[in-house]
Scaffold this motif. Structure first.
Motif, mmCIF file in Angstrom:
data_model
loop_
_atom_site.group_PDB
_atom_site.id
_atom_site.type_symbol
_atom_site.label_atom_id
_atom_site.label_comp_id
_atom_site.label_asym_id
_atom_site.label_seq_id
_atom_site.Cartn_x
_atom_site.Cartn_y
_atom_site.Cartn_z
ATOM 1 N N MET A 1 18.990 22.466 41.248
ATOM 2 C CA MET A 1 20.149 22.191 40.387
ATOM 3 C C MET A 1 21.417 22.277 41.215
ATOM 4 S SD MET A 1 21.059 21.473 37.261
ATOM 5 C CE MET A 1 22.360 21.616 36.048
ATOM 6 N N ALA A 2 22.275 21.278 41.094
ATOM 7 C CA ALA A 2 23.530 21.258 41.846
ATOM 8 C C ALA A 2 24.426 22.412 41.431
ATOM 9 C CB ALA A 2 24.242 19.931 41.615
ATOM 10 N N THR A 3 25.071 23.007 42.429
ATOM 11 C CA THR A 3 26.086 24.031 42.200
ATOM 12 C C THR A 3 27.304 23.645 43.017
ATOM 13 O OG1 THR A 3 24.355 25.697 41.968
ATOM 14 C CG2 THR A 3 26.605 26.482 42.254
ATOM 15 N N ILE A 4 28.453 23.579 42.374
ATOM 16 C CA ILE A 4 29.650 23.034 43.004
ATOM 17 C C ILE A 4 30.563 24.156 43.474
ATOM 18 C CG2 ILE A 4 31.632 21.514 42.692
ATOM 19 C CD1 ILE A 4 30.118 20.256 40.306
ATOM 20 N N ALA A 5 31.069 24.007 44.708
ATOM 21 C CA ALA A 5 32.174 24.843 45.183
ATOM 22 C C ALA A 5 33.419 23.965 45.180
ATOM 23 C CB ALA A 5 31.894 25.373 46.585
ATOM 24 N N PHE A 6 34.339 24.248 44.285
ATOM 25 C CA PHE A 6 35.559 23.456 44.177
ATOM 26 C C PHE A 6 36.556 23.900 45.251
ATOM 27 C CE2 PHE A 6 33.771 23.256 39.871
ATOM 28 C CZ PHE A 6 33.730 21.878 39.712
ATOM 29 N N ILE A 7 37.130 22.929 45.948
ATOM 30 C CA ILE A 7 38.153 23.179 46.961
ATOM 31 C C ILE A 7 39.486 22.833 46.326
ATOM 32 C CG2 ILE A 7 38.905 22.680 49.305
ATOM 33 C CD1 ILE A 7 36.067 23.904 49.039
ATOM 34 N N LEU A 8 40.251 23.848 45.979
ATOM 35 C CA LEU A 8 41.468 23.645 45.191
ATOM 36 C C LEU A 8 42.709 23.821 46.060
ATOM 37 C CD1 LEU A 8 42.634 23.175 42.309
ATOM 38 C CD2 LEU A 8 42.728 25.664 42.082
ATOM 39 N N LEU A 9 43.477 22.741 46.230
ATOM 40 C CA LEU A 9 44.777 22.797 46.894
ATOM 41 C C LEU A 9 45.860 22.797 45.830
ATOM 42 C CD1 LEU A 9 43.195 22.250 49.477
ATOM 43 C CD2 LEU A 9 44.940 20.572 50.124
ATOM 44 N N CYS A 10 46.750 23.786 45.870
ATOM 45 C CA CYS A 10 47.749 23.905 44.829
ATOM 46 C C CYS A 10 49.008 24.558 45.385
ATOM 47 C CB CYS A 10 47.199 24.706 43.657
ATOM 48 S SG CYS A 10 46.358 26.233 44.139
ATOM 49 N N HIS A 11 50.105 24.431 44.624
ATOM 50 C CA HIS A 11 51.381 24.974 45.103
ATOM 51 C C HIS A 11 52.288 25.454 43.961
ATOM 52 C CE1 HIS A 11 52.296 20.784 44.150
ATOM 53 N NE2 HIS A 11 53.545 21.165 43.996
ATOM 54 N N LYS A 12 51.810 25.388 42.720
ATOM 55 C CA LYS A 12 52.660 25.760 41.582
ATOM 56 C C LYS A 12 51.778 26.144 40.406
ATOM 57 C CE LYS A 12 52.896 20.964 40.019
ATOM 58 N NZ LYS A 12 53.757 19.821 39.647
ATOM 59 N N ASP A 13 52.433 26.490 39.281
ATOM 60 C CA ASP A 13 51.765 26.784 38.024
ATOM 61 C C ASP A 13 50.657 27.822 38.191
ATOM 62 O OD1 ASP A 13 51.023 26.697 35.379
ATOM 63 O OD2 ASP A 13 49.886 24.816 35.549
ATOM 64 N N PRO A 14 51.009 29.060 38.553
ATOM 65 C CA PRO A 14 49.972 30.072 38.799
ATOM 66 C C PRO A 14 49.059 30.328 37.608
ATOM 67 C CG PRO A 14 52.171 31.063 38.647
ATOM 68 C CD PRO A 14 52.369 29.595 38.736
ATOM 69 N N ALA A 60 41.439 30.854 50.883
ATOM 70 C CA ALA A 60 41.541 30.497 52.303
ATOM 71 C C ALA A 60 42.161 31.660 53.062
ATOM 72 C CB ALA A 60 42.398 29.237 52.452
ATOM 73 N N ARG A 61 41.560 32.013 54.216
ATOM 74 C CA ARG A 61 42.055 33.159 54.978
ATOM 75 C C ARG A 61 43.415 32.893 55.599
ATOM 76 N NH1 ARG A 61 36.554 35.226 58.110
ATOM 77 N NH2 ARG A 61 35.428 35.886 56.224
ATOM 78 N N LYS A 62 43.687 31.627 55.866
ATOM 79 C CA LYS A 62 44.988 31.269 56.439
ATOM 80 C C LYS A 62 45.647 30.258 55.537
ATOM 81 C CE LYS A 62 47.201 29.379 60.584
ATOM 82 N NZ LYS A 62 46.988 28.807 61.936
ATOM 83 N N ARG A 63 46.916 30.473 55.216
ATOM 84 C CA ARG A 63 47.655 29.553 54.352
ATOM 85 C C ARG A 63 48.614 28.727 55.191
ATOM 86 N NH1 ARG A 63 50.700 33.188 50.555
ATOM 87 N NH2 ARG A 63 51.325 31.235 49.541
ATOM 88 N N CYS A 64 48.690 27.450 54.877
ATOM 89 C CA CYS A 64 49.554 26.524 55.611
ATOM 90 C C CYS A 64 50.770 26.163 54.768
ATOM 91 C CB CYS A 64 48.799 25.245 55.955
ATOM 92 S SG CYS A 64 47.306 25.509 56.919
ATOM 93 N N LYS A 65 51.856 25.833 55.434
ATOM 94 C CA LYS A 65 53.008 25.239 54.765
ATOM 95 C C LYS A 65 52.772 23.740 54.720
ATOM 96 C CE LYS A 65 56.365 28.778 56.106
ATOM 97 N NZ LYS A 65 57.653 29.064 56.794
ATOM 98 N N CYS A 66 52.453 23.249 53.550
ATOM 99 C CA CYS A 66 51.981 21.873 53.404
ATOM 100 C C CYS A 66 53.133 20.912 53.147
ATOM 101 C CB CYS A 66 50.966 21.771 52.274
ATOM 102 S SG CYS A 66 49.474 22.741 52.567
ATOM 103 N N GLY A 67 53.022 19.723 53.688
ATOM 104 C CA GLY A 67 53.988 18.659 53.448
ATOM 105 C C GLY A 67 53.265 17.351 53.237
ATOM 106 N N TRP A 68 53.750 16.535 52.309
ATOM 107 C CA TRP A 68 53.092 15.262 52.000
ATOM 108 C C TRP A 68 53.033 14.390 53.255
ATOM 109 C CZ3 TRP A 68 54.028 10.088 52.312
ATOM 110 C CH2 TRP A 68 53.166 9.257 51.584
ATOM 111 N N GLY A 69 51.844 13.845 53.516
ATOM 112 C CA GLY A 69 51.662 12.957 54.653
ATOM 113 C C GLY A 69 51.379 13.666 55.958
#
Length: 525
Positions: A1-14, A60-69
């Motif tokens: 049976m499939a079990t999913i690990a969701f990879i969630l990238l987010c920056h707002k709306d805690p 994630a053990r390390k957090r990045c400062k993300c920018g579009w593109g």
């Protein structure tokens, strides 16, 4: 049976992230979260505190400062993926999500779909030949090095690219990879993810290359999956439903889109409005539900185009240079039958051909299969026919050796009518008005992709007034254009009334017109 690990990238709306994590893990799936390092520290602390006791959530053990593109989006994804692989050894699939995505199917449905085939789901098209990029720079994304964010430093972004071009600093793409492109919302099997992580550790040259490409989240995973996985194990599609406007902005979904979203052949949808609390509540309950049957009609994209295009009717580009002095010929007569029901117009022109000496051609500008003689290739595609329409008609007059011809047009072709009626040839128009039952309109919606066989009756009934209004609007636009020499026959009129109009249109006797119209099933659907 499939079990999913969701990879969630987010920056707002805690709070929204907390709710989403609890919903998706409540039925046995997992989640790895990367929260943008640029975001408020208090928001991140809130998420960590709320989810600290949930064993199916990791960060994630390390957090990045993300920018579009920027490369930072890929780097953040890799950090979250590494955390998920380590924390969840029983996860079979890894599904990329954003904070404003919501499940539009149940977990039961999602797991069954992933169990159905041993494949990866990721859009993956050839970067150079697919035409996936519609506007903006293309190969420049790859062959030049990009150190600045185009949105934040637009002047220096393009100045740096200009300097590299002048100095001949174009770089080569790694020889053994074929760059691919597609949506960043993918679902990959565990072994594919592990192969990608191994690749990132072994091929530092490829990593250096992608670090300074522009918008690598649309190329990095898409390229590596094609490099590492057999083509037969890739489905070049996303399982996340998303649409974009003509301006390149993602379409946002609201409370009244619930039924539409459930009928699409996808597992998640992006983007759900933060204010759409009702649809979030309903979709949240749906993910944990069991035994739900979904009617997949998949008309979302075509329906969106249909509804948004209504505001652009009547637009036409300037006259093409090859049309400037072209004419069908002053001595020729072009007669145009305008009818939304193509089968009715085809029956009518078939009778005209049988009972007169007038040459007839069916929907040559709308139907690629319309029989036409070989005219050197100008007739080969609808695009060519449309582009060279006057030249095509002139050649058809010459080929058939006639000065009188009847053709059929759909009422949506107002620009064609305007073009032909402005020619020096004599142009006559005949509009055929038909009755449209609800059943016919439902069939029409399915034929043009606005609805599917499984579209709910309630959804169809909401759509029918829009379709009916659209058909009436096309007819009104033609009448408002004020064309000369225009006649009308109606399904509701008597034979005598219609015969008089047809006789005027064809310049034949009313008795001949009555014989043409005497077909017993002329208006039958």
């Amino acid at each position: 049976m499939a079990t999913i690990a969701f990879i969630l990238l987010c920056h707002k709306d805690p709070q929204g992230i907390i709710d989403q994590a609890n919903r998706l893990t409540a039925v046995g799936d997992y989640m790895a979260i990367h929260f943008d390092a640029r975001a408020k520290p208090a928001d991140y602390d809130q998420i960590r505190e709320a989810l600290k006791d949930n064993p199916r959530v990791t960060f994630a053990r390390k957090r990045c400062k993300c920018g579009w593109g920027e490369w930072s989006l890929v780097e953040a994804t890799l950090h979250a993926v590494e955390a998920a692989v380590e924390a969840f050894p029983r996860a079979t699939h890894f599904y990329m999500l954003s904070g404003d995505c919501m499940a539009i199917k149940s977990a039961e449905y999602a797991h069954e779909l992933l169990d159905r085939e041993e494949v990866d789901y990721i859009e993956s098209f050839d970067f150079f030949s697919s035409g996936w990029i519609k506007t903006g720079i293309k190969e420049e994304r790859l062959i030049y090095r990009h150190y600045l964010n185009e949105r934040k430093h637009k002047f220096w972004f393009y100045k740096l690219m200009e300097w590299q071009k002048k100095l001949g600093l174009e770089r080569k793409i790694p020889e053994d990879i074929q760059v691919m492109i597609g949506s960043q919302w993918w679902c990959l099997r565990r072994r594919t993810i592990e192969a990608i992580l191994d690749f990132t550790r072994q091929r530092r040259d490829v990593m250096r290359f992608f670090r300074t490409t522009w918008i690598p989240d649309e190329t990095f995973f898409q390229t590596l999956v094609r490099h590492l996985v057999p083509e037969t194990e890739i489905r070049s599609r996303t399982l996340t439903f998303l649409m974009f406007t003509d301006y390149g902005m993602p379409v946002t979904f609201y409370n009244d889109h619930y039924d539409l979203l459930l009928s699409q052949d996808y597992l998640f949808a992006r983007k759900i409005s933060p204010e759409a609390h009702e649809i979030k509540r309903r979709l949240g309950q749906l993910y944990a539900a069991q035994g739900v049957r979904f009617q997949i009609s998949n008309e979302g994209s075509s329906l969106f185009r249909f509804l948004t295009d209504r505001g652009r009717l009547g637009r036409r580009f300037a006259t093409r240079f090859w049309e400037t002095e072209s004419s069908l010929g002053r001595e020729r007569e072009l007669m145009i039958v305008i009818c939304k029901k193509w089968h009715v117009a085809k029956r009518l022109v078939e009778r005209i051909a049988a009972l007169t000496d007038i040459r007839v051609i069916e929907y040559l500008f709308h139907e690629g299969s319309t029989p036409l003689p070989d005219l050197g290739g100008i007739q080969s595609t609808l695009e060519k026919r449309m582009r060279h329409r006057r030249a095509l008609m002139r050649m058809l007059f010459d080929y058939h050796g006639t000065d009188r011809m009847v053709v059929c047009l759909d009422p949506e072709g107002l620009h064609l009518l305007q073009d032909f009626c402005s020619d020096r040839a004599r142009t006559r128009l005949l509009e055929v008005e038909c009755d449209f039952s609800d059943d016919y309109l439902i069939g029409h919606a399915r034929r043009v992709g606005l609805a599917g066989e499984e579209t709910a009756r309630a959804s169809l009934e909401r759509l029918l007034p829009t379709i009916r209004h659209d058909i009436a609007h096309e007819s009104d636009r033609i009448r408002d254009a004020g064309f000369d020499n225009m006649a009308t026959i109606r399904q509701s009129d008597s034979l005598a009334q219609n015969a008089a109009a047809l006789a005027q249109f064809l310049s034949v006797s009313e008795s001949t017109a009555e014989e043409i119209l005497s077909h017993p099933h002329l208006f039958t659907d």
